[in-house]
Scaffold this motif. Sequence first.
Motif, PDB file in Angstrom:
ATOM      1  N   ALA A  37      29.954  10.780  57.917  1.00 39.47           N
ATOM      2  CA  ALA A  37      28.956   9.708  58.337  1.00 39.47           C
ATOM      3  C   ALA A  37      27.767  10.370  58.601  1.00 39.47           C
ATOM      4  N   PRO A  38      26.659   9.911  57.876  1.00 40.03           N
ATOM      5  CA  PRO A  38      25.288  10.110  58.112  1.00 40.03           C
ATOM      6  C   PRO A  38      24.714   9.812  59.431  1.00 40.03           C
ATOM      7  N   LYS A  39      23.887  10.485  60.069  1.00 38.51           N
ATOM      8  CA  LYS A  39      23.279   9.908  61.110  1.00 38.51           C
ATOM      9  C   LYS A  39      21.743   9.519  61.024  1.00 38.51           C
ATOM     10  N   VAL A  40      21.388   8.347  60.385  1.00 42.27           N
ATOM     11  CA  VAL A  40      20.333   8.109  59.938  1.00 42.27           C
ATOM     12  C   VAL A  40      19.803   6.728  60.606  1.00 42.27           C
ATOM     13  N   ASP A  41      18.554   6.621  61.194  1.00 41.87           N
ATOM     14  CA  ASP A  41      18.069   5.424  61.574  1.00 41.87           C
ATOM     15  C   ASP A  41      17.703   4.526  60.534  1.00 41.87           C
ATOM     16  N   GLU A  42      18.243   3.201  60.397  1.00 45.31           N
ATOM     17  CA  GLU A  42      18.094   2.424  59.199  1.00 45.31           C
ATOM     18  C   GLU A  42      17.023   1.341  59.492  1.00 45.31           C
ATOM     19  N   THR A  43      15.935   1.454  60.464  1.00 41.97           N
ATOM     20  CA  THR A  43      15.108   0.476  60.775  1.00 41.97           C
ATOM     21  C   THR A  43      14.138   0.690  59.830  1.00 41.97           C
ATOM     22  N   PRO A  44      13.501  -0.574  58.925  1.00 41.07           N
ATOM     23  CA  PRO A  44      12.564  -0.512  58.058  1.00 41.07           C
ATOM     24  C   PRO A  44      11.195  -0.177  58.742  1.00 41.07           C
ATOM     25  N   LEU A  45      10.594   0.511  57.871  1.00 38.49           N
ATOM     26  CA  LEU A  45       9.067   0.825  58.329  1.00 38.49           C
ATOM     27  C   LEU A  45       8.223  -0.170  58.198  1.00 38.49           C
ATOM     28  N   THR A  46       6.973  -0.424  58.687  1.00 38.29           N
ATOM     29  CA  THR A  46       6.083  -1.471  58.817  1.00 38.29           C
ATOM     30  C   THR A  46       5.519  -1.308  57.349  1.00 38.29           C
ATOM     31  N   GLY A  47       5.813  -2.512  56.427  1.00 34.50           N
ATOM     32  CA  GLY A  47       5.102  -2.776  55.108  1.00 34.50           C
ATOM     33  C   GLY A  47       5.975  -2.126  54.249  1.00 34.50           C
ATOM     34  N   GLU A  48       6.931  -1.503  54.523  1.00 33.66           N
ATOM     35  CA  GLU A  48       7.800  -1.054  53.623  1.00 33.66           C
ATOM     36  C   GLU A  48       8.561  -1.874  52.448  1.00 33.66           C
ATOM     37  N   SER A  49       8.406  -1.810  51.385  1.00 35.31           N
ATOM     38  CA  SER A  49       9.017  -2.669  50.347  1.00 35.31           C
ATOM     39  C   SER A  49      10.904  -2.580  50.584  1.00 35.31           C
ATOM     40  N   THR A  50      11.357  -3.554  49.689  1.00 35.98           N
ATOM     41  CA  THR A  50      12.950  -3.659  50.047  1.00 35.98           C
ATOM     42  C   THR A  50      13.284  -2.435  49.148  1.00 35.98           C
ATOM     43  N   LEU A  51      12.606  -2.100  47.877  1.00 36.15           N
ATOM     44  CA  LEU A  51      13.051  -1.121  46.873  1.00 36.15           C
ATOM     45  C   LEU A  51      12.820   0.275  47.663  1.00 36.15           C
ATOM     46  N   ASP A  52      11.581   0.380  48.327  1.00 37.20           N
ATOM     47  CA  ASP A  52      11.155   1.710  49.006  1.00 37.20           C
ATOM     48  C   ASP A  52      12.350   1.806  50.217  1.00 37.20           C
ATOM     49  N   LEU A  53      12.752   0.810  50.794  1.00 33.02           N
ATOM     50  CA  LEU A  53      13.682   1.086  51.893  1.00 33.02           C
ATOM     51  C   LEU A  53      14.926   1.505  51.212  1.00 33.02           C
ATOM     52  N   ALA A  54      15.548   0.970  50.335  1.00 34.16           N
ATOM     53  CA  ALA A  54      16.583   1.616  49.756  1.00 34.16           C
ATOM     54  C   ALA A  54      16.696   2.810  49.372  1.00 34.16           C
ATOM     55  N   PHE A  55      15.433   3.419  48.596  1.00 34.54           N
ATOM     56  CA  PHE A  55      15.335   4.717  48.361  1.00 34.54           C
ATOM     57  C   PHE A  55      15.324   5.590  49.282  1.00 34.54           C
ATOM     58  N   ARG A  56      14.328   5.168  50.378  1.00 36.89           N
ATOM     59  CA  ARG A  56      14.387   6.125  51.432  1.00 36.89           C
ATOM     60  C   ARG A  56      15.717   6.432  52.316  1.00 36.89           C
ATOM     61  N   LEU A  57      16.443   5.143  52.531  1.00 33.18           N
ATOM     62  CA  LEU A  57      17.710   5.315  53.283  1.00 33.18           C
ATOM     63  C   LEU A  57      18.812   6.314  52.300  1.00 33.18           C
ATOM     64  N   ALA A  58      18.820   5.960  50.853  1.00 38.07           N
ATOM     65  CA  ALA A  58      19.776   6.700  50.115  1.00 38.07           C
ATOM     66  C   ALA A  58      19.320   8.216  50.440  1.00 38.07           C
ATOM     67  N   GLN A  59      18.032   8.564  50.364  1.00 41.39           N
ATOM     68  CA  GLN A  59      17.916  10.024  50.256  1.00 41.39           C
ATOM     69  C   GLN A  59      18.039  10.592  51.556  1.00 41.39           C
ATOM     70  N   ALA A  60      17.935   9.851  52.784  1.00 42.35           N
ATOM     71  CA  ALA A  60      17.833   9.929  54.006  1.00 42.35           C
ATOM     72  C   ALA A  60      19.438  10.220  54.485  1.00 42.35           C
ATOM     73  N   LYS A  61      20.397   9.449  53.820  1.00 42.14           N
ATOM     74  CA  LYS A  61      21.762   9.599  54.093  1.00 42.14           C
ATOM     75  C   LYS A  61      22.377  11.188  53.454  1.00 42.14           C
ATOM     76  N   ALA A  62      21.757  11.168  52.106  1.00 42.02           N
ATOM     77  CA  ALA A  62      22.523  12.415  51.539  1.00 42.02           C
ATOM     78  C   ALA A  62      21.672  13.679  52.157  1.00 42.02           C
ATOM     79  N   ALA A  63      20.295  13.519  52.708  1.00 44.53           N
ATOM     80  CA  ALA A  63      19.792  15.008  53.228  1.00 44.53           C
ATOM     81  C   ALA A  63      20.437  15.073  54.749  1.00 44.53           C
ATOM     82  N   ALA A  64      20.880  14.137  55.315  1.00 41.00           N
ATOM     83  CA  ALA A  64      21.327  14.062  56.657  1.00 41.00           C
ATOM     84  C   ALA A  64      22.688  15.208  56.432  1.00 41.00           C
ATOM     85  N   VAL A  65      23.514  14.973  55.421  1.00 35.74           N
ATOM     86  CA  VAL A  65      24.860  15.380  55.349  1.00 35.74           C
ATOM     87  C   VAL A  65      24.623  16.890  54.607  1.00 35.74           C
ATOM     88  N   ALA A  66      23.703  16.650  53.750  1.00 31.21           N
ATOM     89  CA  ALA A  66      23.377  17.972  52.960  1.00 31.21           C
ATOM     90  C   ALA A  66      23.121  19.037  53.686  1.00 31.21           C
TER      91      ALA A  66
END
Length: 202
Positions: A37-66
């Motif tokens: 289980a990755p420990k990631v804050d999934e709160t969207p950033l101000t002005g962040e697009s839906t696509l950018d949000l998906a990209f950022r969270l996928a990378q953040a989840k992988a990075a947290a565990v890696a």
Amino acid sequence: MSNFSNSSQNPPLILASTSVYRRELLERLRIPFDVVAPKVDETPLTGESTLDLAFRLAQAKAAAVAKEHPHAWVIGSDQVADLCGAALGKPGNFERALAQLQLMRGQTVTFHTALCLMRGESQTTLSVPTEVRFRKLADDILESYLLAEEPYDCAGSAKSEGLGISLLESIQSNDPTALIGLPLIALSGLLRDAGFVIPSKT
């Protein structure tokens, strides 16, 4: 943990996710993997697009565990449903799910499913879009669906792999499992490039 026994053919693999749906999808490839289980804050950033949000969270989840497992390949994935530029999250309960389905009635929703495969400094991130057209259905039909399937942990409030398919008019995607949460066509290619044998030899 995976249901499949370890194999010397493939490098260590970890799915960075708490989603039972993603775990079940990855099991289709019949390669050994662990789940962390990755420990990631999934709160969207101000002005962040839906696509950018998906990209950022996928990378953040992988990075947290890696970070904790530097010798393994780690899969991170995230999905964001986009209705006219607004993100639709997991409803959590009947009332919010009904409100989502009412908003999507007769509309086309884009589900951005981002995928990241990472080990150390090596990473590849991509996104697979799925265009979903919802039928114009009366409230009593939507309510009956929600009571029958209770899809409250599902962004968009409709499970296409279950009864939710009856709410949809069309689905357009190059990777059919992307809508469920993990694009297996794209992932299979990334894993082969990383040295995995799929299907593995018995």
